[in-house]
Design an enzyme around this catalytic site. Structure first.
Site, PDB file in Angstrom:
ATOM      1  N   TRP A  37      55.862  52.732  22.486  1.00 28.97           N
ATOM      2  CA  TRP A  37      55.384  51.918  23.609  1.00 28.97           C
ATOM      3  C   TRP A  37      55.766  52.550  24.941  1.00 28.97           C
ATOM      4  O   TRP A  37      56.855  53.077  25.103  1.00 28.97           O
ATOM      5  CB  TRP A  37      56.011  50.527  23.522  1.00 28.97           C
ATOM      6  CG  TRP A  37      55.895  49.711  24.772  1.00 28.97           C
ATOM      7  CD1 TRP A  37      56.741  49.712  25.841  1.00 28.97           C
ATOM      8  CD2 TRP A  37      54.873  48.761  25.091  1.00 28.97           C
ATOM      9  NE1 TRP A  37      56.309  48.828  26.815  1.00 28.97           N
ATOM     10  CE2 TRP A  37      55.168  48.232  26.376  1.00 28.97           C
ATOM     11  CE3 TRP A  37      53.734  48.314  24.415  1.00 28.97           C
ATOM     12  CZ2 TRP A  37      54.354  47.261  26.985  1.00 28.97           C
ATOM     13  CZ3 TRP A  37      52.930  47.359  25.028  1.00 28.97           C
ATOM     14  CH2 TRP A  37      53.251  46.844  26.303  1.00 28.97           C
ATOM     15  N   ASN A  39      55.457  51.594  29.353  1.00 29.54           N
ATOM     16  CA  ASN A  39      54.911  50.849  30.485  1.00 29.54           C
ATOM     17  C   ASN A  39      55.162  51.609  31.784  1.00 29.54           C
ATOM     18  O   ASN A  39      54.596  52.696  31.957  1.00 29.54           O
ATOM     19  CB  ASN A  39      55.359  49.380  30.513  1.00 29.54           C
ATOM     20  CG  ASN A  39      56.834  49.129  30.370  1.00 29.54           C
ATOM     21  OD1 ASN A  39      57.362  49.131  29.261  1.00 29.54           O
ATOM     22  ND2 ASN A  39      57.501  48.854  31.469  1.00 29.54           N
ATOM     23  N   ASP A  40      55.992  51.153  32.690  1.00 31.73           N
ATOM     24  CA  ASP A  40      56.047  51.692  34.052  1.00 31.73           C
ATOM     25  C   ASP A  40      56.360  53.188  34.133  1.00 31.73           C
ATOM     26  O   ASP A  40      57.263  53.672  33.450  1.00 31.73           O
ATOM     27  CB  ASP A  40      57.150  50.990  34.854  1.00 31.73           C
ATOM     28  CG  ASP A  40      57.035  49.482  34.827  1.00 31.73           C
ATOM     29  OD1 ASP A  40      56.080  48.956  34.240  1.00 31.73           O
ATOM     30  OD2 ASP A  40      57.922  48.834  35.402  1.00 31.73           O
ATOM     31  N   GLN A  56      59.066  54.078  31.211  1.00 30.14           N
ATOM     32  CA  GLN A  56      59.645  53.030  30.378  1.00 30.14           C
ATOM     33  C   GLN A  56      59.114  53.174  28.962  1.00 30.14           C
ATOM     34  O   GLN A  56      57.912  53.318  28.755  1.00 30.14           O
ATOM     35  CB  GLN A  56      59.284  51.662  30.950  1.00 30.14           C
ATOM     36  CG  GLN A  56      59.994  51.329  32.247  1.00 30.14           C
ATOM     37  CD  GLN A  56      61.458  51.048  32.031  1.00 30.14           C
ATOM     38  OE1 GLN A  56      61.841  49.965  31.637  1.00 30.14           O
ATOM     39  NE2 GLN A  56      62.301  52.038  32.282  1.00 30.14           N
ATOM     40  N   TRP A  64      56.652  46.262  23.359  1.00 24.58           N
ATOM     41  CA  TRP A  64      57.819  46.286  24.232  1.00 24.58           C
ATOM     42  C   TRP A  64      59.066  45.894  23.456  1.00 24.58           C
ATOM     43  O   TRP A  64      59.054  44.965  22.645  1.00 24.58           O
ATOM     44  CB  TRP A  64      57.610  45.315  25.395  1.00 24.58           C
ATOM     45  CG  TRP A  64      58.639  45.443  26.479  1.00 24.58           C
ATOM     46  CD1 TRP A  64      58.535  46.178  27.620  1.00 24.58           C
ATOM     47  CD2 TRP A  64      59.927  44.809  26.531  1.00 24.58           C
ATOM     48  NE1 TRP A  64      59.676  46.053  28.379  1.00 24.58           N
ATOM     49  CE2 TRP A  64      60.549  45.225  27.737  1.00 24.58           C
ATOM     50  CE3 TRP A  64      60.620  43.957  25.676  1.00 24.58           C
ATOM     51  CZ2 TRP A  64      61.808  44.791  28.112  1.00 24.58           C
ATOM     52  CZ3 TRP A  64      61.889  43.536  26.046  1.00 24.58           C
ATOM     53  CH2 TRP A  64      62.472  43.946  27.246  1.00 24.58           C
ATOM     54  N   PHE A  99      65.925  49.853  32.621  1.00 17.82           N
ATOM     55  CA  PHE A  99      64.650  49.480  33.217  1.00 17.82           C
ATOM     56  C   PHE A  99      64.247  50.501  34.289  1.00 17.82           C
ATOM     57  O   PHE A  99      64.861  51.538  34.452  1.00 17.82           O
ATOM     58  CB  PHE A  99      64.740  48.073  33.799  1.00 17.82           C
ATOM     59  CG  PHE A  99      64.605  46.966  32.774  1.00 17.82           C
ATOM     60  CD1 PHE A  99      64.812  47.204  31.423  1.00 17.82           C
ATOM     61  CD2 PHE A  99      64.291  45.675  33.161  1.00 17.82           C
ATOM     62  CE1 PHE A  99      64.695  46.190  30.476  1.00 17.82           C
ATOM     63  CE2 PHE A  99      64.173  44.651  32.235  1.00 17.82           C
ATOM     64  CZ  PHE A  99      64.372  44.895  30.892  1.00 17.82           C
ATOM     65  N   ARG A 162      65.670  44.434  40.493  1.00 17.57           N
ATOM     66  CA  ARG A 162      65.350  45.618  39.692  1.00 17.57           C
ATOM     67  C   ARG A 162      64.414  46.604  40.398  1.00 17.57           C
ATOM     68  O   ARG A 162      63.839  46.323  41.424  1.00 17.57           O
ATOM     69  CB  ARG A 162      64.731  45.202  38.357  1.00 17.57           C
ATOM     70  CG  ARG A 162      63.501  44.301  38.441  1.00 17.57           C
ATOM     71  CD  ARG A 162      63.093  43.853  37.040  1.00 17.57           C
ATOM     72  NE  ARG A 162      61.987  42.902  37.030  1.00 17.57           N
ATOM     73  CZ  ARG A 162      62.134  41.583  37.065  1.00 17.57           C
ATOM     74  NH1 ARG A 162      63.336  41.056  37.149  1.00 17.57           N
ATOM     75  NH2 ARG A 162      61.063  40.791  37.030  1.00 17.57           N
ATOM     76  N   ASP A 163      64.300  47.778  39.766  1.00 19.77           N
ATOM     77  CA  ASP A 163      63.319  48.814  40.078  1.00 19.77           C
ATOM     78  C   ASP A 163      63.604  49.540  41.397  1.00 19.77           C
ATOM     79  O   ASP A 163      62.792  49.519  42.332  1.00 19.77           O
ATOM     80  CB  ASP A 163      61.901  48.232  40.104  1.00 19.77           C
ATOM     81  CG  ASP A 163      61.577  47.391  38.881  1.00 19.77           C
ATOM     82  OD1 ASP A 163      62.218  47.633  37.834  1.00 19.77           O
ATOM     83  OD2 ASP A 163      60.722  46.503  38.961  1.00 19.77           O
ATOM     84  N   GLU A 217      58.174  43.311  41.777  1.00 19.30           N
ATOM     85  CA  GLU A 217      58.639  44.405  40.937  1.00 19.30           C
ATOM     86  C   GLU A 217      58.191  45.744  41.523  1.00 19.30           C
ATOM     87  O   GLU A 217      57.243  45.821  42.301  1.00 19.30           O
ATOM     88  CB  GLU A 217      58.091  44.266  39.510  1.00 19.30           C
ATOM     89  CG  GLU A 217      58.607  43.056  38.768  1.00 19.30           C
ATOM     90  CD  GLU A 217      58.234  43.075  37.300  1.00 19.30           C
ATOM     91  OE1 GLU A 217      59.125  42.879  36.464  1.00 19.30           O
ATOM     92  OE2 GLU A 217      57.045  43.268  36.986  1.00 19.30           O
TER      93      GLU A 217
END
Length: 486
Positions: A37, A39-40, A56, A64, A99, A162-163, A217
């Site tokens: 998987w 994602n970002d 990610q 996820w 993350f 976060r991020d 985010e």
């Protein structure tokens, strides 16, 4: 190296070796994860003359789960070399997941700033952490977490923090982090440091004011032309006409910024991408001064994938950002031109009933279309068309609305299938449509309006057809993506 990180690297190695025997074909010039998987995009930056991309990542299933950081590098943004996974959730302060975050170079080393997540009392607690490495292997800093949520002012949710996106200005490093305040919803917090290890809170750059989502985010902040750009990915927005759709969005806030006072004055707020599948983008500045953005092509609320795919995750084509008449515009990186081969050119071709044009077909194609005249009300382009499946792009000239629809693409999931964006075309409609097996990206109004979507129609469905309810005169240029040519 921790046991968890070594395990992830071995999983990657086995998956890539197995893929050599054959398997699911990948997009040609869109990045996909090696297995599992994704994602970002994270840590999108240059290091030692190459473009680095982290992401990610959960390497064990196509869903996820406990987040790792995958890693790849490229010399042209389009052909990526997979590198071993960079980080795993192997410390007490990040054992629920590493993350999203970013990267910067200091003293010849590559510094990764990321969000570490830990479960305390059954709830997530998020802090900002640091890892340092050589472009291949990374060690987490003994000072972690370097930005605890306690540095935020009172009234902020320490579970949603976060991020981090980092940059340097003069002798100071700055980082912008997404956060959440009870009163305003999503906000972007600014911190500063002299050494990347000791940080202090400076200010809140901008906030939702209860209108642009309940949490922000993946913030990014950078100068472009004579403006400063703040991009954020809000959670939980309400729809606003065709500008913002409900749920998770990706928006761009344009304004001015005074580095001395650290005050951002927002002037405009609008969608960064109007499509079905675009979220959590991150930018970098190239050595030649371009600002390039890349995003995750997926809907946060619902992931969908055909059975048998060993990987789930596609990133957008990297895009150059520029300002045109005060509006943020996007176009595919110029390096793409090195892999395009002209297939067909048509000038002033008249279209009415549904028809194909000779030599225009395929699923790896860069299509430029200009539709002229006012004798039609609706014009439609059919993509990835086969015996039973197709997707459409339809322009309603009088309403000035462009709609993408994948209802009949062969999708089996109860997800959003169509969405529209306002597109002005006083005398002619000009579109650039980039398809890469499973991706559709539409650039309209010179790149001021962009629409991204996934389709998992069978690869054999390669038909492209044009249709109009009245005479439409078109100029069409079709270029094929050819990997062998550079």
């Amino acid at each position: 190296m921790s046991t968890l990180l070594e395990k992830a690297r071995q999983q990657e190695k086995r998956a890539l070796e197995k893929e050599k025997e054959g398997g699911v074909p990948r997009p040609a010039v869109h990045f996909t994860n090696p297995v599992g998987w994704m994602n970002d995009p994270n840590g999108f930056s240059d290091y030692k003359g190459e473009h680095h991309l982290f992401f990610q990542y959960y390497p064990y299933e196509t869903r996820w789960n406990s987040m790792h950081w995958g890693h790849a590098k490229s010399s042209d943004f389009l052909h990526w070399e997979y590198l071993p996974a960079a980080m795993a959730p192997d410390q007490d302060y990040d054992d629920f997941g590493v993350f999203s975050g970013s990267a910067i170079v200091k003293d010849g080393k590559q510094y990764l700033l990321y969000t570490g997540v830990k479960i305390i009392g059954g709830e997530e607690h998020q802090t900002q952490c640091l890892a340092v490495g050589d472009g291949l292997n990374y060690e987490k800093a003994p000072e972690n977490p370097v930005i605890p949520a306690s540095l935020l002012p009172e009234g902020y949710d320490q579970r949603n923090f976060r991020d981090p996106k980092v940059w340097k200005d003069g002798n100071l490093y700055y980082v912008i982090v997404g956060c959440c305040a009870e009163e305003n919803g999503g906000e972007a917090a600014l911190f500063s440091s002299v050494d990347l290890r000791n940080w202090k809170f400076e200010t809140i750059l901008d906030k939702s004011y209860g209108k642009l989502g309940i949490m922000w985010e993946c913030p990014d902040f950078f100068p472009l032309g004579d403006k400063w750009i703040l991009t954020v990915s809000p959670i939980g927005m309400e729809a606003e006409g065709l500008e913002f759709h409900p749920g998770n969005n990706c928006i761009v806030l344009t304004g001015t910024y005074d580095p001395k006072t650290m005050k951002f004055e927002r002037e405009t707020a609008r969608s960064l991408d109007y499509g079905l599948d675009f979220y959590a983008p991150q930018t970098m500045e190239t050595a030649d001064g371009r600002r390039v953005i890349i995003g995750w092509m997926q809907s946060c609320e619902k992931a969908f994938l055909p059975e048998g795919f060993p990987w789930c995750g596609i990133l957008s084509i990297p895009r150059e950002l520029f300002l045109e008449n005060g509006r943020l515009c996007q176009r595919p990186v110029r390096e793409l031109e090195n892999y395009l081969k002209e297939k067909a050119v048509y000038t002033d071709v008249s279209i009415g009933k549904k028809q194909a044009l000779t030599c225009i077909q395929g699923r790896m194609i860069d299509l430029s279309v200009t539709v002229k005249g006012k004798a039609y009300d609706k014009w439609t382009l059919y993509l990835a068309a086969g015996e039973n499946h197709y997707s459409t792009i339809t322009y309603d000239r009088k309403a000035e609305v462009l709609t993408f629809d994948r209802t009949y693409s062969g999708v089996h999931w109860n997800i959003v299938h169509n969405r529209s964006m306002a597109v002005k075309a006083e005398e002619e409609l000009s579109l650039r449509i980039l398809m890469d097996r499973y991706t559709v990206e539409i650039f309209a109004e010179g790149g001021a309006k962009v629409f991204s979507a996934l389709i998992y129609t069978e690869n054999e469905a390669e038909g492209i057809f044009f249709e109009s309810d009245g005479e439409a005169v078109m100029d069409v240029t079709a270029k094929e993506i050819v990997l062998e040519e550079k």
